[in-house]
Each structure stands twice: as structure tokens, then as C-alpha cells.
Design an enzyme around this catalytic site. Sequence first.
Site, short mmCIF file in Angstrom:
data_model
loop_
_atom_site.label_atom_id
_atom_site.label_comp_id
_atom_site.label_asym_id
_atom_site.label_seq_id
_atom_site.Cartn_x
_atom_site.Cartn_y
_atom_site.Cartn_z
N GLU A 345 31.54 40.08 33.79
CA GLU A 345 30.32 40.26 34.59
C GLU A 345 29.15 40.84 33.80
O GLU A 345 28.52 41.80 34.22
CB GLU A 345 30.62 41.14 35.82
CG GLU A 345 31.75 40.58 36.67
CD GLU A 345 32.05 41.41 37.92
OE1 GLU A 345 31.48 42.50 38.07
OE2 GLU A 345 32.87 40.96 38.74
N ASN A 387 34.00 36.25 31.58
CA ASN A 387 34.38 36.05 32.98
C ASN A 387 33.23 36.49 33.89
O ASN A 387 32.60 37.52 33.63
CB ASN A 387 35.62 36.93 33.24
CG ASN A 387 36.38 36.58 34.50
OD1 ASN A 387 36.57 35.41 34.80
ND2 ASN A 387 36.81 37.59 35.25
N HIS A 423 35.26 33.91 43.69
CA HIS A 423 35.38 34.61 44.98
C HIS A 423 34.48 33.85 45.95
O HIS A 423 33.30 34.16 46.09
CB HIS A 423 34.95 36.07 44.86
CG HIS A 423 35.84 36.86 43.96
ND1 HIS A 423 37.15 37.14 44.30
CD2 HIS A 423 35.64 37.41 42.74
CE1 HIS A 423 37.70 37.84 43.32
NE2 HIS A 423 36.81 38.02 42.36
N GLU A 452 39.84 34.26 39.52
CA GLU A 452 40.03 35.24 40.61
C GLU A 452 39.85 34.58 41.97
O GLU A 452 39.24 35.16 42.88
CB GLU A 452 39.04 36.41 40.46
CG GLU A 452 39.15 37.12 39.13
CD GLU A 452 38.19 38.31 38.98
OE1 GLU A 452 37.65 38.78 39.99
OE2 GLU A 452 38.01 38.74 37.84
#
Length: 890
Positions: A345, A387, A423, A452
Site C-alpha cells: 500500500e 501489493n 477487497h 487478499e
Amino acid sequence: MKSNASRHARSVALLCVFMLLAATSSLWAGGKKEKAPEVDLTEKVVLLEDFEAGVGGWGARGRETVEVSDKSALSGTKSLFVSGRKSTWNGPIVDVSEVMLPGESYKISVWVMFQEGPETQSFNLSMQRIVDGIDATYATIGSDRIAKGDWGNIVTNYSVPVSKEPSPLSFYIETPYKNDDAATPNDLLSFYIDRLEITRIPPAAPPMVEKDIPEFHTFFKNLPIGAAINVDDINPRGEKHGLLRHFNVYVHENDMKQAYMQPEEGKFVFDKADALVNYAAKNKKLARGHTLLWHNQYPAWLTRDPADPTKIASKEVLYARLEKHIKTIVSRYKGKIHSWDVVNEVIGEDGALRNSRYLQIAGSEEYIANAFKWAHEADPNALLFINDYSIEFSGAKQDGLYNLVKRLLEQGVPVHGVGLQAHISIGHPTVSDMRTAIRRFAELGVKVQITELDMSVYASGNEAKKEATREVLLDQAGKYRALFQMFQEEADAGNLQMVVLWGLADMGTWLDNFPVAGRTNYPLLFGKDLRAKPAYWAIVDPSKLPIGIKQGEVISTKELIKTPDDTKWDFVTARTIEDRAGKVYGTYKLVWTDTTIQALVNVFDKTKDASDEITIFIEPKNLKEAKVGPNVKVIKVPRSKAVADTGETWTALVDIPFAGRVASKIGFDLRVTDGKNFYSWNDLDHTQDKVTENYGTVTFKILPPVTYAKRGTPRIDGQIEKLWDTAEKVPLNVKTQGYTLDGSTFRALWDDEYLYVLFEVQDALLNDNARDPWEQDSIEVFIDQNNGKTKTYEEDDAQYRVSFRNKASFNGGSEELFRSRSRIFPGGYVVEVAVPFTHLKPAAKALIGFDAQVNEADASGTRSGIRNWVSDNNMGYQDMSVLGVMMLID
Ligand code: XIL
């Protein structure tokens, strides 16, 4: 009034399931075997009052009269009649203290009917409780509006609070509160009640992993499927342990983050990471490492000055610490971790580098490049990932990450892959958005993993808590199925390397209470009870799925429509009755007035015989139950009552008394009988007489705005040729957001291949500096080709966007077939678009869902206004139910 409900209570045990909890772990204590506690999982009726044998425990709340009557009854021959009410709160009351116990939950159902006064009337089911025997509390716990002459059912759930002293509890039926001075005769009308039924809701069965279902990961070829786990899951006694076999990749959800691995400088904690890596190796599974550098869950010391912890660390100190952290961990697990999330992130929502402590100290993206170099030095064979989230759909953030990876690769930084966290939610992004994202990153020449994955059942952070109903779970299952099908295709094409879900089961998901406290979520393949959800079965064996629940609508009309060929019917979308192979046997349309639902049904049946009929089923509460209660309306219409019959098609026009209101939902089904054969709209097993759980859902709606497209084929050249004069100019009058100039319009034409839309936008200041295309001066078309008005995008749904400089962007739809041209004029711009019909054979009178939008950018290049034809909530990018209707005409 003294009442004792239990004297009159008849308890009926419906289901007798006594479960022994922890029976296997019984202990020997002092030579005696101790019994495990018993949990009563019985669902039973604790009180049933049908007035056949008298008033039971009922009395009057005020000075009104309450008596058994044989003038009307829901079942049997008697009911309870209340008359002479002087206040709205007057009504029949019953004490339930002895049958409803503190701490337990119950379903309460009661029936109400009236024969005088207004066409419809609301009734409340209210409770009165004397807390600790002292203070009275009152609350309305259920309510419904009922049509005159109709038995209406009020159903609700109630949990009895726990109190210190016995707290007498009663229920009563009243009309909505009004001051005595304001109450009219309608508010004080007399009414009947019947069949009060109180059922104890058993506590949920203890969670138990199913042992005999196929391993999920085996359904994918060359595509490892993983799950985030916690160290307890590795323990064979952990309650989720049995789910591990469904996956062949594991990653720690939290226990390899910086704060856990090095809580104090130099003090490394390896126990949980060791456990993960060892378990994976022993079971021939893969392990991911998450994560070496993140702006959350890192220890405070990491970015603080060693000499003065109130100050931030220098760049040299930070780099030395990061290098040590990364190298210590990566080298310990050399060869044992398949892929590492080296940095997590690091991009902000705007596409720039995230303004984290790391960036503040380092001053540039150098810290990111270094992290990769250090990890690579420690294990040259490990795959190193960057990521992030919200990069699964196009926009500034995806561009930002894409450009960063590109720069790093150009500098020779060892970045091997991009992790899309994913997500996502049921609504957004679409499967096609995600496919585009996977391909875009794969084209950079790096590996792509979904790292994820979970799918929230909520459209946004604003949506209120909801239940995981079968409808919701089936919607989710449909999207999971399409998603995993796409994943396998992209894996086969060499674009996708791995998919990891963020958790083993809904039990314990991080999305409970996040981002909204108090809200529960259901985002994964296994449930809160650890059992396989429809999402699992949709992929593993769709034949095991329950029958899907179709969505229909009933459109309001001022008056009932007199004939089947009245043009008013043209605006109502027909739903088709087809078999599992897709063969069509009929269609129906529904409209409603305050007191009636009207159905227009066409049955295609060339063999006329005495058995031909249709049956309509309406379940007023949309409860989807495993039974058919007395509330279900069953209306049969034989072919002999047809209003038209060509021999091939017969038509019925059916009026059904019903008090609907906007946005309410009913369970609905329509079954065609032809000889021995049945054909149904929703329940493809034709079990409508036994259960309501397979009825479709029909929502009461007001007809949305309607516009028209004229037949004609314009040239897509940005010029307004004469042909466009035949199409009506429609103003974009809905001010969805911010400020936009008045006067912008659209017009529409159609032919066999395309819907053509011409926009004339008033805008003196044109700007496309923003990176997100929706922030640029642009137009948008939303199209729902089957007018299905679904809450999520289906294959036929698409959003097309074109900037004033003719730059197009897409959400669903066909990029290959779409065409557009723009032209700037003084004070504005023109855009002409050709939107392909990919899922509709267009014909005159066809209805499609449609909206048109203009995005207005200000001088700084951010979106300052949105204007639409219909929708004012800016949700068209994921919700087709907000669109208007367009009719194709000759
Ligand atoms: C989450 C965990 O699931 C939670 O248990 C924890 O409280 C916070 O972090 N993106 C990531 C993950 O990269 O590390 C986050 O995990 C979820 C968002």
C-alpha cells in the site's frame, strides 16, 4: 385484567433437535462422569391463540369491547373482535410473560382484518413491559398496512431482555398513535384479530466444518488458491483447522507484519512465522509472506529517533533498520516463502506516492526500491511483490501503481510481481474491470496475483447492516463464480499466477465491524457456521445450489388497465416463463394501484385443452419459508377465462386485491399448467404449493422516467446531421452533484446494431487534467439491455464514458464495437456515441434501462459537478436499478 397465557397455551414441537454440546469431551470428576451442558435447539410454538375455544388470555387495554366472534375467521370459524375503541392505543392485549423467557428470541405472528372505513389502514403490534416490576416501557415492534376485507399478517422477531426482577410482558394491537383530539373514526375503527403464534427461535447450531466436501483448490489448474490464516488455524484443535485442506497456499493474516516480527528493536519473534512455514512445507503447500514494509501495524520505534523518541528518525537510521528487518526475515525463510509482499500500500488514492512516515523520512520512492534490493539480496530466488488495494479497476490509483512499477523495472529494481488485494464488494468493481486490471499489469512483464480477495455484501460504507439472506448469498455466489472463471481463463493465458482469499471463513472476517462498527459481513466461501456457502457451491457444483431468486417489479398505475392491448402495458417490462433449457412458455407484466395488483399474462400453448391454466402465488411478506402459510394468495385462472385466445397464445388479465406500497417486496411466482406439464417463472421445481422459499421477489415501484429512441442510422462524426432532428432533445435536468450549467441535452436513435446517443453539453471551461477519467469533462451512457434493473452489473449492463477530447473509458460493454466522436464548439462540446447492442435483438417497442450523465471538471481539473437525465445518487456505475427507461420506436 388478569391473564395467564400459559393456561391457554398449546405448545407444538415442530422440530426436535436436541444437541449434546461437547459430548465427546466429557470429563471424569471424582470418579463420576460429568455431563456436558445441553443446548435446546428446538424450534417450537410456545403460544398459539386461535380463539376457537374462547378469548384465551386476551382482554381490553382500555374500555373497548373484546369478544370472540364468528363473523370472520382466518382459519376455523372464530376470531377476536374489538369494537368501541376510544383512543388509538385501545386494542386487544395478552400477557406472554410465562411463555416468553428472558434472554430468548421469538418470532411473533398475528393476523388482522377490518371491514369498515378506509381502503387501507396501518396496524401496530406493540409490546408493554413492566421493567423490574416498576417502570412500564412501550414499543411498537411490528407494523403493516392492510387492505380492507383482507386478512393481513404482522410478523416480527423479539428478544426478551434479561432483567433483575420478573418483568411482566404483554403484546397488544393498536392503530398508529394520534392524540384523542386528532383521532378520526378511521383511526378508531373496529377490527378482528386471529391466530397469534409465538415461536421460539433456537440459538444457532454450533459451527462445524464439513469433512466430506471436495477440496476447493482442486477445481483450478495451474492456479494455486490460498487463504489468510491465523496461527490457531494450524492447531488441529482450532475450529477452522478443517478448512485448511481447501487451499494450497497460506499466508498469515497478521502474524508476519512488522509489529509482530520485531516489536522492539533487535528483538525478533519468529514463532508464528516458523509455524506457518513448517506447516506449509510439511503439507506440500505454498506460503506467502505478508508483509515486510507497511504504514500500518509497524512498531513505533521503527520511525523514531533512537536518541529522542519524540523526534522522527533520520533517513540513514530508517534505512539501516529496514535493511536489517527485511534481510533477517527473508534470509531465515530462504527458499520457503513462494512470494513476498515486500511493500504494501505505498500508493495513495490520488495515484501519487502515499504520504506515509516512510516517504516523509526518505523523501522519495528510493525507500521502495531499496526494500526490493534488500529482499533480493537475502533470497535471490524469492518472488518479490508490490501489493495494493483499489487497483482492480481503472483510475488514478491504478495508473499510479502501474507507473511506479514501470519506473522501478526501468531502473532494474527486482520487482517480480503486482499483488491486487481485491477487497471487493458484490457491486464493485465488475469482473470485467478486474480482468482488464490483471491484463494491464501482466503486460508489464511481471507476475500478477490476487492476494487478499474477499467480497463484501455491502455496496458501500454507507449501507446499513443487513442479513445474509439466501438472495444476498446467491448474488454473491453468482459473482464469485464469474470471477473464478475469469481467474482460470487469465491463468491459462499466463496472466495470473495465484489467488488468495483473505480468510478461511466468514467467522472472524476482518470486515465485521470494519469500516462500519456494528456491521456484520459475509465476504468469503465458508460461513460464520464454517459450512460451505453458495459461493463455494457455485464454483464446485452449481447443481447443489438452491433455486435462484429472480427479481421482478410491479409498476404503479393510477387506475387499473382495462384491456391487454392498452399502450400503458408497453412501459412495463415483461418477465419470461422459461424452463431450465431456456425455452419460453409465456410472459407476464404487473402493475398496481393502492388496492390491487393487476397481472397481464400471455401463455404460448398451441394445444388447447381443459387442463390449461395459470396459477399466481403471492406471499405478502417475502419471507421465503419452507412452508406455505395461510397468508399465501393462490389465484387460478383457467384458459376458459382468457380475455384473448389466438389458439397459439392465450391472454389473462387478473386483478388481485393487495395493499402495496412503494419499495415493499412480495414473494411472487407464476406457474403455467399445460396438460401434465408445469412451467414456472421462478420455482423451476414447481413446489409453490408446499414452500414459498422458491418464489421470486417482486418490488413495488413507480415507473421511472421514460424516453424514446427513433429508428435511424447517423454517421458518427461529431456533426449534427439532419437525421438527428427526428429525435427529441431531452434535457439533463437532474443536478446530481455540485454545479453544472443548464441547457445540456441528449437525443437517441437506434438501428439493428447500435443505440446512438448525441450529447450537446454546455460548458465554457473544458478540462481533462485529472487522471481519473470521471473527473474530466466527459459524458456517460449507462445501458441495461434487458431492463433487468439489477443491483449489480450483469453481462448486458455497461457504462461508457467519453471525454470532450473523445477519449473513451469503459465499465463492462464492448470496447471493440463501441465508437464515438467529439467536437468542441464555443461554450461547450458535442459527443456522438454508438453503443453496441450485444445482448439484445433490438425491435420497436423494446425497453432498455438507460441514463445519461455529464461530468463537469473545474479549472483545477477535479470534478465539481454531475448532471443526469434520471438518477441523482451517482450509483449507476454499479447499480442498474437507478436508471430510467428508454423505448425504441419506429
Ligand atoms: C488486516 C487484518 O485482516 C486485520 O485482522 C487487522 O486488524 C488489520 O489488517 N490490507 C492488507 C492486510 O494488506 O494486511 C489487512 O489485514 C487488510 C487490508
